[in-house]
Design an enzyme around this catalytic site. Structure first.
Site, PDB file in Angstrom:
ATOM      1  N   LYS A 192      30.873  32.834  50.771  1.00 25.60           N
ATOM      2  CA  LYS A 192      29.762  32.786  49.802  1.00 25.60           C
ATOM      3  C   LYS A 192      29.564  31.365  49.269  1.00 25.60           C
ATOM      4  O   LYS A 192      28.454  30.835  49.268  1.00 25.60           O
ATOM      5  CB  LYS A 192      30.105  33.746  48.642  1.00 25.60           C
ATOM      6  CG  LYS A 192      28.936  34.299  47.895  1.00 25.60           C
ATOM      7  CD  LYS A 192      29.410  35.285  46.821  1.00 25.60           C
ATOM      8  CE  LYS A 192      29.874  36.609  47.411  1.00 25.60           C
ATOM      9  NZ  LYS A 192      30.230  37.602  46.375  1.00 25.60           N
ATOM     10  N   SER A 225      28.304  30.727  37.776  1.00 24.77           N
ATOM     11  CA  SER A 225      29.681  30.393  37.374  1.00 24.77           C
ATOM     12  C   SER A 225      29.944  28.909  37.642  1.00 24.77           C
ATOM     13  O   SER A 225      30.587  28.224  36.849  1.00 24.77           O
ATOM     14  CB  SER A 225      30.695  31.220  38.169  1.00 24.77           C
ATOM     15  OG  SER A 225      30.976  32.430  37.510  1.00 24.77           O
ATOM     16  N   ASN A 276      26.875  45.830  35.616  1.00 27.57           N
ATOM     17  CA  ASN A 276      26.372  44.475  35.397  1.00 27.57           C
ATOM     18  C   ASN A 276      25.320  44.119  36.460  1.00 27.57           C
ATOM     19  O   ASN A 276      24.207  43.698  36.129  1.00 27.57           O
ATOM     20  CB  ASN A 276      27.547  43.487  35.428  1.00 27.57           C
ATOM     21  CG  ASN A 276      27.082  42.056  35.318  1.00 27.57           C
ATOM     22  OD1 ASN A 276      26.520  41.510  36.264  1.00 27.57           O
ATOM     23  ND2 ASN A 276      27.269  41.450  34.175  1.00 27.57           N
ATOM     24  N   LYS A 305      37.755  30.197  43.950  1.00 31.10           N
ATOM     25  CA  LYS A 305      36.846  30.754  42.939  1.00 31.10           C
ATOM     26  C   LYS A 305      36.584  32.218  43.254  1.00 31.10           C
ATOM     27  O   LYS A 305      36.266  32.563  44.391  1.00 31.10           O
ATOM     28  CB  LYS A 305      35.499  29.984  42.990  1.00 31.10           C
ATOM     29  CG  LYS A 305      34.501  30.445  41.971  1.00 31.10           C
ATOM     30  CD  LYS A 305      34.699  29.761  40.637  1.00 31.10           C
ATOM     31  CE  LYS A 305      33.918  30.381  39.502  1.00 31.10           C
ATOM     32  NZ  LYS A 305      34.624  31.502  38.831  1.00 31.10           N
ATOM     33  N   THR A 318      24.068  37.685  38.523  1.00 30.59           N
ATOM     34  CA  THR A 318      24.208  38.361  39.827  1.00 30.59           C
ATOM     35  C   THR A 318      23.014  39.284  40.068  1.00 30.59           C
ATOM     36  O   THR A 318      22.419  39.275  41.156  1.00 30.59           O
ATOM     37  CB  THR A 318      25.546  39.123  39.908  1.00 30.59           C
ATOM     38  OG1 THR A 318      26.589  38.239  39.490  1.00 30.59           O
ATOM     39  CG2 THR A 318      25.826  39.581  41.319  1.00 30.59           C
ATOM     40  N   LYS A 364      40.203  35.848  44.830  1.00 30.14           N
ATOM     41  CA  LYS A 364      39.891  37.133  44.177  1.00 30.14           C
ATOM     42  C   LYS A 364      41.185  37.743  43.676  1.00 30.14           C
ATOM     43  O   LYS A 364      42.246  37.522  44.263  1.00 30.14           O
ATOM     44  CB  LYS A 364      39.233  38.093  45.180  1.00 30.14           C
ATOM     45  CG  LYS A 364      38.411  39.170  44.545  1.00 30.14           C
ATOM     46  CD  LYS A 364      37.067  38.625  44.097  1.00 30.14           C
ATOM     47  CE  LYS A 364      36.129  39.693  43.632  1.00 30.14           C
ATOM     48  NZ  LYS A 364      34.765  39.203  43.571  1.00 30.14           N
TER      49      LYS A 364
HETATM   50  P1  NAD Z   1      30.414  47.222  36.894  1.00 26.62           P
HETATM   51  O1  NAD Z   1      31.786  47.708  36.648  1.00 26.62           O
HETATM   52  O2  NAD Z   1      29.681  46.529  35.806  1.00 26.62           O
HETATM   53  O3  NAD Z   1      29.465  48.422  37.407  1.00 26.62           O
HETATM   54  C1  NAD Z   1      29.796  49.241  38.483  1.00 26.62           C
HETATM   55  C2  NAD Z   1      28.739  50.312  38.615  1.00 26.62           C
HETATM   56  O4  NAD Z   1      29.049  51.091  39.775  1.00 26.62           O
HETATM   57  C3  NAD Z   1      28.700  51.302  37.441  1.00 26.62           C
HETATM   58  O5  NAD Z   1      27.375  51.701  37.191  1.00 26.62           O
HETATM   59  C4  NAD Z   1      29.502  52.488  37.971  1.00 26.62           C
HETATM   60  O6  NAD Z   1      29.129  53.712  37.364  1.00 26.62           O
HETATM   61  C5  NAD Z   1      29.075  52.466  39.433  1.00 26.62           C
HETATM   62  N1  NAD Z   1      30.039  53.176  40.269  1.00 26.62           N
HETATM   63  C6  NAD Z   1      31.391  53.103  40.250  1.00 26.62           C
HETATM   64  N2  NAD Z   1      31.908  53.952  41.153  1.00 26.62           N
HETATM   65  C7  NAD Z   1      30.863  54.566  41.755  1.00 26.62           C
HETATM   66  C8  NAD Z   1      30.743  55.538  42.770  1.00 26.62           C
HETATM   67  N3  NAD Z   1      31.819  56.073  43.348  1.00 26.62           N
HETATM   68  N4  NAD Z   1      29.498  55.914  43.156  1.00 26.62           N
HETATM   69  C9  NAD Z   1      28.400  55.388  42.586  1.00 26.62           C
HETATM   70  N5  NAD Z   1      28.448  54.469  41.605  1.00 26.62           N
HETATM   71  C10 NAD Z   1      29.673  54.055  41.209  1.00 26.62           C
HETATM   72  O7  NAD Z   1      30.545  46.287  38.189  1.00 26.62           O
HETATM   73  P2  NAD Z   1      29.587  45.111  38.636  1.00 26.62           P
HETATM   74  O8  NAD Z   1      30.083  43.848  38.029  1.00 26.62           O
HETATM   75  O9  NAD Z   1      28.171  45.535  38.452  1.00 26.62           O
HETATM   76  O10 NAD Z   1      29.950  45.021  40.188  1.00 26.62           O
HETATM   77  C11 NAD Z   1      29.362  45.878  41.148  1.00 26.62           C
HETATM   78  C12 NAD Z   1      29.606  45.283  42.528  1.00 26.62           C
HETATM   79  O11 NAD Z   1      29.034  43.971  42.581  1.00 26.62           O
HETATM   80  C13 NAD Z   1      31.067  45.118  42.943  1.00 26.62           C
HETATM   81  O12 NAD Z   1      31.143  45.288  44.346  1.00 26.62           O
HETATM   82  C14 NAD Z   1      31.344  43.661  42.597  1.00 26.62           C
HETATM   83  O13 NAD Z   1      32.401  43.117  43.358  1.00 26.62           O
HETATM   84  C15 NAD Z   1      30.011  43.033  42.982  1.00 26.62           C
HETATM   85  N6  NAD Z   1      29.749  41.735  42.352  1.00 26.62           N
HETATM   86  C16 NAD Z   1      29.735  41.601  41.006  1.00 26.62           C
HETATM   87  C17 NAD Z   1      29.458  40.352  40.460  1.00 26.62           C
HETATM   88  C18 NAD Z   1      29.358  40.144  38.975  1.00 26.62           C
HETATM   89  O14 NAD Z   1      28.984  39.033  38.560  1.00 26.62           O
HETATM   90  N7  NAD Z   1      29.621  41.142  38.141  1.00 26.62           N
HETATM   91  C19 NAD Z   1      29.235  39.247  41.294  1.00 26.62           C
HETATM   92  C20 NAD Z   1      29.233  39.443  42.673  1.00 26.62           C
HETATM   93  C21 NAD Z   1      29.495  40.689  43.194  1.00 26.62           C
END
Ligand code: NAD
Length: 418
Positions: free
Chosen positions: A93, A353, A222, A69, A191, A105
């Site tokens: 996790k 999920s 997100n 997953k 999240t 992943k």
């Molecule tokens: P997203 O694409 O929705 O948002 C990413 C955010 O990070 C945006 O605001 C972007 O502008 C910012 N960003 C990108 N590059 C950057 C930089 N160099 N400096 C500062 N800000 C920057 O992604 P997300 O889904 O919010 O995921 C963010 C993190 O959380 C990732 O590490 C992802 O693996 C982790 N994560 C996400 C989920 C999920 O359900 N979406 C679940 C677990 C973990």
């Protein structure tokens, strides 16, 4: 070394946390290696008739507890090493949450912003086709991650359904779908909700009132934006926020209270840059802000030996995966700054999920309230288990050590049942 290899970080975390576990060396050794590392190369004929080649990955780390997953990323930086690291974290996790899922992943190496929406759909459909032999509702269940969303999951699901001769169970091959296409209420915000629950639970165990706390937030996608919306309800004060365009604080007030407006602005403009009430600051000023919590929710390797000395907070909540590098963790612990590790802090996403997968396979549809209540109860229970380990009678351990210890034990139990 760490800058080049995210998987090296994982190896260092396994090495460190293995010191505190009683599970056998064989189990620890097994968790150092992913079961399968899949690379798919496929052509896509774009809207204008041009054909382009794409490279995607899917790493299936471990399935002792259940089907693999984990999310799918779209980014020009995606590579196999990163997918191996992220897949390993997914195994830990799910094991920490004690849900019947393993770790996986994947990602597609390209810049989504270079393509039209129609092309993005064509590319996603072909990626789904290429992954078809390797995934399925009881084999490997992908979800959204960086730069992917429910619409992309819907496109990929429809291809997966078609290729399975419309087997109704294949609606559960992907999670994080839109509500009209088998998604779960509460999944989109899960999240960020989980991150805010960590904040709440940490405040509870240390007898701090959330309304007397403040935080800085990196990432307003997100995870970050949803965390900010829930933290606003707890009256926590957001002192500064950052995204890929830069670092910002309020131009007139001590903190940023206009969260709803900022979320709307970010949705429209795909960044927070230009929001009228924000003024840009530099990275040093951002990381030096005195606050209760630092929430990195953007990407990996953001708190490193270069900036860790600037931090002036009580606790870091890892909303992103791997935002604190392994070598930056010791200086934090030396200064009694707690780190709530990613495998706990952002686990609300995979937890919901899992609820989506259950609803799909049982033909149910839960209310948003039921989903978030279940997630809240589960996360509180796991947080308390990890916390009691941290403050256990045999001395002080980090939250990461505690979380990994519980995960190792659950994997050991799962192995014994096989
Ligand atoms: P997203 O694409 O929705 O948002 C990413 C955010 O990070 C945006 O605001 C972007 O502008 C910012 N960003 C990108 N590059 C950057 C930089 N160099 N400096 C500062 N800000 C920057 O992604 P997300 O889904 O919010 O995921 C963010 C993190 O959380 C990732 O590490 C992802 O693996 C982790 N994560 C996400 C989920 C999920 O359900 N979406 C679940 C677990 C973990």
């Amino acid at each position: 070394m760490i800058k080049n290899s995210l998987f090296k970080q994982v190896e260092m975390q396994i090495k460190r946390t293995a010191k505190y576990t009683t599970v056998s060396k064989n189990i620890v050794d097994m968790l150092k290696y992913p079961n399968n590392e899949i690379t798919v190369n496929f052509p896509v004929t774009l809207e204008n008739g041009e054909q382009q080649m794409f490279t995607g990955y899917r790493v299936q780390h471990n399935n002792i507890l259940g089907p693999y997953k984990g999310g799918l990323r779209y980014s020009p930086h995606v590579n196999l090493d990163e997918c191996k690291a992220l897949a390993t974290w997914m195994t830990f996790k799910c094991a920490l949450l004690n849900i019947p899922l393993g770790g996986g992943k994947g990602g597609l190496k390209f810049n989504k912003n270079d393509y039209s929406k129609n092309d993005l759909k064509l590319i996603s459909e072909k990626y789904s086709e290429a992954l078809f032999p390797f995934i399925g509702p009881f084999r490997d269940i992908p979800a959204p991650d960086m730069n992917t969303n429910s619409e992309i999951m819907d496109w990929m699901t429809s291809i997966n359904l078609r290729m399975s001769n419309n087997n109704p169970l294949n609606i559960a091959t992907f999670t994080g779908k839109s509500i009209n296409n088998g998604g779960s209420l509460g999944r989109a915000e899960a999240t960020g909700f989980g991150v805010s629950e960590m904040y709440k639970n940490y405040c509870k165990v240390y007898d701090i009132k959330p309304e007397n706390t403040s935080y800085i937030l990196q990432g307003f996608g997100n995870v970050g934006s949803n965390a900010a919306l829930f933290l606003n309800k707890q009256n926590a004060q957001l002192l500064a926020v950052a995204d890929h365009t830069g670092f910002y604080k309020h131009s007139k007030s001590q903190f940023i209270s206009e969260i709803d407006d900022l979320v709307e602005y970010n949705k429209k403009n795909k960044s927070i840059k230009g929001f009228p009430l924000l003024k840009q600051i530099d990275d040093k000023e951002f990381w030096s802000i005195k606050c209760t919590f630092v929430i990195p929710a953007a990407l990996e390797c953001q708190i490193t030996l270069d900036n860790v000395g600037l931090l002036d907070c009580k606790c870091i909540i890892e909303g992103a995966n791997g935002p604190v590098t392994s070598d930056a963790e010791s200086p934090l612990l030396d200064r009694y700054i707690d780190v709530i590790p990613d495998i706990l802090a952002n686990s609300g996403g995979v937890l919901v999920s899992y609820y989506e997968w259950m609803q799909n396979t049982k033909g149910e549809q839960w209310s948003r309230e039921k989903v978030l209540d279940a997630a809240s109860n589960k996360l509180e229970k796991i947080f308390k288990m990890v916390h009691s380990y941290v403050r256990s009678s045999d001395g002080f351990h980090s939250y990461r050590d505690g979380a990994y210890s519980i995960a190792y034990k659950n994997i050991e139990k799962g192995l014994k049942k096989k």
